[in-house]
Scaffold this motif. Structure first.
Motif, mmCIF file in Angstrom:
data_model
loop_
_atom_site.group_PDB
_atom_site.id
_atom_site.type_symbol
_atom_site.label_atom_id
_atom_site.label_comp_id
_atom_site.label_asym_id
_atom_site.label_seq_id
_atom_site.Cartn_x
_atom_site.Cartn_y
_atom_site.Cartn_z
ATOM 1 N N ILE A 22 -0.454 -8.589 -3.249
ATOM 2 C CA ILE A 22 0.044 -7.490 -2.407
ATOM 3 C C ILE A 22 1.028 -6.622 -3.213
ATOM 4 C CG2 ILE A 22 1.506 -6.986 -0.386
ATOM 5 C CD1 ILE A 22 0.173 -9.638 0.809
ATOM 6 N N ARG A 23 1.911 -7.300 -3.940
ATOM 7 C CA ARG A 23 2.869 -6.555 -4.775
ATOM 8 C C ARG A 23 2.117 -5.670 -5.772
ATOM 9 N NH1 ARG A 23 5.134 -6.116 -9.344
ATOM 10 N NH2 ARG A 23 3.764 -7.618 -10.306
ATOM 11 N N ALA A 42 -0.981 -4.585 -5.545
ATOM 12 C CA ALA A 42 -1.718 -3.523 -4.834
ATOM 13 C C ALA A 42 -0.778 -2.363 -4.505
ATOM 14 C CB ALA A 42 -2.343 -4.081 -3.560
ATOM 15 N N ARG A 64 -0.327 4.945 -9.196
ATOM 16 C CA ARG A 64 -1.545 5.720 -9.409
ATOM 17 C C ARG A 64 -1.605 6.934 -8.475
ATOM 18 N NH1 ARG A 64 -6.957 2.618 -8.296
ATOM 19 N NH2 ARG A 64 -6.057 0.975 -9.545
ATOM 20 N N GLU A 65 -1.197 6.734 -7.222
ATOM 21 C CA GLU A 65 -1.368 7.801 -6.223
ATOM 22 C C GLU A 65 -0.065 8.518 -5.877
ATOM 23 O OE1 GLU A 65 -4.304 8.667 -5.398
ATOM 24 O OE2 GLU A 65 -5.410 6.939 -6.148
ATOM 25 N N ASP A 97 0.008 -0.534 -7.753
ATOM 26 C CA ASP A 97 -1.105 0.331 -8.168
ATOM 27 C C ASP A 97 -1.138 1.597 -7.314
ATOM 28 O OD1 ASP A 97 -1.861 -1.458 -10.084
ATOM 29 O OD2 ASP A 97 -3.535 -2.306 -8.966
ATOM 30 N N PHE A 98 -0.970 1.423 -6.007
ATOM 31 C CA PHE A 98 -0.965 2.573 -5.099
ATOM 32 C C PHE A 98 0.164 3.551 -5.484
ATOM 33 C CE2 PHE A 98 1.022 4.073 -0.994
ATOM 34 C CZ PHE A 98 0.129 5.118 -0.769
#
Lengths: 247, 380
Positions: B12-13, B15, B22-23, B18-19
């Motif tokens: 979860i950490r 993810a 990256r976004e 990355d979010f």
């Protein structure tokens, strides 16, 4: 129809690489492990194909050769969306050994995808060996993959251009960048589901390891950059000739 | 003691990281400068399951523990606290409040659509003259028999515009003081609710903060949460959990500032060597890291206590106060390490410093946390 994506467990791309035992063995102390980036893109494309197939593709599986410590990487693939997984419980050895193990799993699938190389040992050999062992057609450097009827339509990168080819199934696709835009971030639901999906652990089949590592060497440190004034072309030529010995 | 994260918590950490990396990083400076609401990113929060991530899967949530939520908040706040606060209010205050104290009917009607992220929640407690002193509620919810009639103004409401489901705190029995306060679930589309213009804030500029006006707003009786007069206790209980989320946010802001400072100090040269090789900078980085580590221990422990079903009020207050004050110090140091570059927007740390300031103010100022902590210490 079923798709198998072969994945490798590799050090995170920001890992500081160190060696031990007289530079013969990669020191894995403190290393974070990830899905090989090319394999992750292959998985992303496989999931896109399944989602767009209207049920024609019944499942996407992943397969990995490695010990139990590689299971977090497998579960990440399951969290991203793979339906089930296979782990051959052995050290990956070399490309021939890995391909031999994967062959037994791959033979039940219609499409097998491998990353063009793994970011650790970069042998770029498993996909080719696997297709040879299966006696299936294979296409390398695949940057686009679509299913058209009973065939697959493929775009591959070649020197100075691209080639569009089609292949019958079953086939092995050796994929590179472009196959999917970017890897998926696992959603919370996927993460919670990952442990509930089947992770089949298989005993290795007997095979030879044909290569061994004699010695690893670090690349030489990057030399300092010399800035030459844009008007001083003569000095640039001088440096390129006498110091860099590039011309 | 086990200080290891579970495989799921680590995933979860990662993810969330990355979010964020990256976004969220794209256009974060522009969103902040022009106070643009992160519509696309809230949609991604929904798709990734970060909205309602702690809600019971029976209501469509992720069923994650508080520690997982803390890790996600931390990584998102390293990059964009405006997005983190949208997530925090929705999860810690609104979803949690309805799940813990709502009736089954309320959960069916409101929690499910919030757990899926289909609708966003907002929490309406502060008033123009009732901030830290939340007992002085002036917004009235008159009991009219079959409904409540609400009049008044709420201030500094995060998610006021993007949110569609409000939890409103209002006074029903002024003579009973804070024992007369009630909490209600309110559909924003109810007649009589209007919003003041978006607040032009110092930091977290792209989250939508408004005053909300209530003029003869009818709320059905069944939308009251808990017994008559439960509202103040309800609000305080919710804020206990909210503090952990804001502590995590402050932790992330500080962590983001440290990551950027390490990177910059390994690239920037002064007096013939990298600034990281000057002891003045290296020691500053060390001090920042020590403070962040202490903040992690405070926050993760508070989250753990909550997950274990133990008392976490004081632990949460300690985590929130320490991490908010620490984030202010660490981000100030990060600007100092960056020198002149730290003072311009391109290098992000000035924005992190502005964001850190708010963590010392909202969901209970640092001073209010000290009241909570000292009262617990001095209790007979």
């Amino acid at each position: 129809m079923k798709i198998l994506v072969c994945i490798s467990n590799v050090p995170d791309t920001t890992t500081k690489i160190k060696f031990k035992e007289d530079n013969k063995v990669f020191d894995t102390t403190g290393v974070q492990w990830i899905i090989n980036p090319w394999d992750e893109l292959a998985l992303t494309r496989a999931l896109e194909l399944k989602e767009g197939s209207g049920g024609k593709i019944e499942k996407v599986s992943v397969a990995l050769v490695g010990d139990k410590s590689s299971e977090p990487t497998i579960r990440k693939a399951l969290a991203i969306g793979a339906d089930d997984a296979f782990r051959v419980d052995t050290d990956p050895g070399d490309s021939f050994y890995v391909a031999t193990q994967l062959k037994e799993i791959a033979k039940d699938y219609d499409i097998v995808l491998c990353g063009i190389e793994s970011s650790d040992y970069t042998s770029s050999a498993v996909g080719g060996m696997l297709s040879e062992m299966l006696e299936w057609p294979s296409v390398s450097s695949v940057s686009r993959l679509n299913i058209e009827g009973d065939d697959v339509s493929i775009r591959r990168e070649i020197d100075g251009g691209q080639e569009i080819v089609s292949s019958q199934m079953p086939f092995v696709g050796i994929v590179q960048k472009g196959i999917a835009l970017e890897p998926r971030i696992p959603a919370m639901r996927g993460i919670m589901m990952a442990r509930k999906k089947p992770l089949n652990v298989l005993e290795p089949i007997e095979a030879e390891t044909l290569t061994e590592y004699e010695n690893f060497e670090m690349p030489p440190p990057k030399a300092a950059v010399k800035l030459v004034d844009e008007e001083n072309v003569k000095e640039l030529v001088e440096l390129l000739k006498n110091e860099a010995k590039a011309i | 003691m086990n200080f290891n994260f579970t495989e799921e918590q680590e995933m979860i950490r990662q993810a969330a990281r990355d979010f964020a990396q990256r976004e969220l990083i794209k256009d974060v400076i522009e969103r902040d400068e022009k106070a643009i609401f992160p519509t696309q990113h809230v949609k991604m929060l929904k798709e990734l399951g970060f909205l309602g991530m702690m809600v019971d899967p029976a209501y469509g949530g992720g069923g994650m523990d508080t520690l997982s939520y803390v890790l996600a908040m931390e990584e998102i706040s390293k990059v964009d606290s405006s997005v983190a606060v949208i997530m925090s209010v929705h999860n810690s205050l609104v979803c949690y409040g309805i799940e813990k104290w709502g009736t089954e009917e309320q959960k069916e009607k409101y929690l499910k659509i919030m757990a899926s992220g289909e609708k966003i929640g907002a929490f309406l407690l502060s008033e123009p003259e009732a901030g830290s002193d939340a007992t002085s509620q002036r917004t009235m919810a008159e009991d009219k028999g079959d409904h409540y009639l609400v009049n008044g103004t709420k201030n500094w409401i995060t998610n006021a515009n993007c949110g569609e489901i409000y939890i409103l705190i209002a006074q029903t029995h002024p003579e009973k003081k804070h024992h007369g306060i009630n909490a209600f679930i309110v559909d924003k589309e109810t007649t009589g609710i209007s919003l003041a213009p978006h607040e032009d804030k110092m930091g977290m500029r792209s989250s939508d903060t408004h005053s909300v006006m209530f003029s003869d707003v009818k709320i059905p009786k069944e939308n009251r949460i808990g017994e008559d007069g439960f509202g103040f206790k309800f609000a305080m209980k919710i804020l206990e959990g909210g503090r952990i989320g804001i502590a995590a946010q402050a932790l992330g802001i500080a962590g983001g500032a440290l990551e950027r400072s390490i990177q910059y100090s390994k690239e920037r040269k002064a007096f013939g060597k990298l600034i990281s090789q000057h002891q003045a900078i290296a020691f500053k980085l060390s001090d920042m890291a020590v403070k962040i580590e202490a903040g992690k221990n405070f926050t993760y422990k508070a989250a753990w206590l909550k997950d274990e079903g133990q008392q976490y009020g004081v632990a949460g207050a300690m985590a929130k106060q320490y991490c908010a004050d620490m984030a202010m110090e660490v981000t100030t140091d990060a600007v100092q390490i960056h020198g002149g570059y730290g003072y311009v927007k391109e290098y992000h740390v000035e924005r992190l410093m502005r964001e850190a300031k708010l963590t010392q103010i909202y969901e209970g100022t640092s001073e209010i946390q000290k009241i909570v902590i000292s009262r617990a210490l001095l209790k007979d």
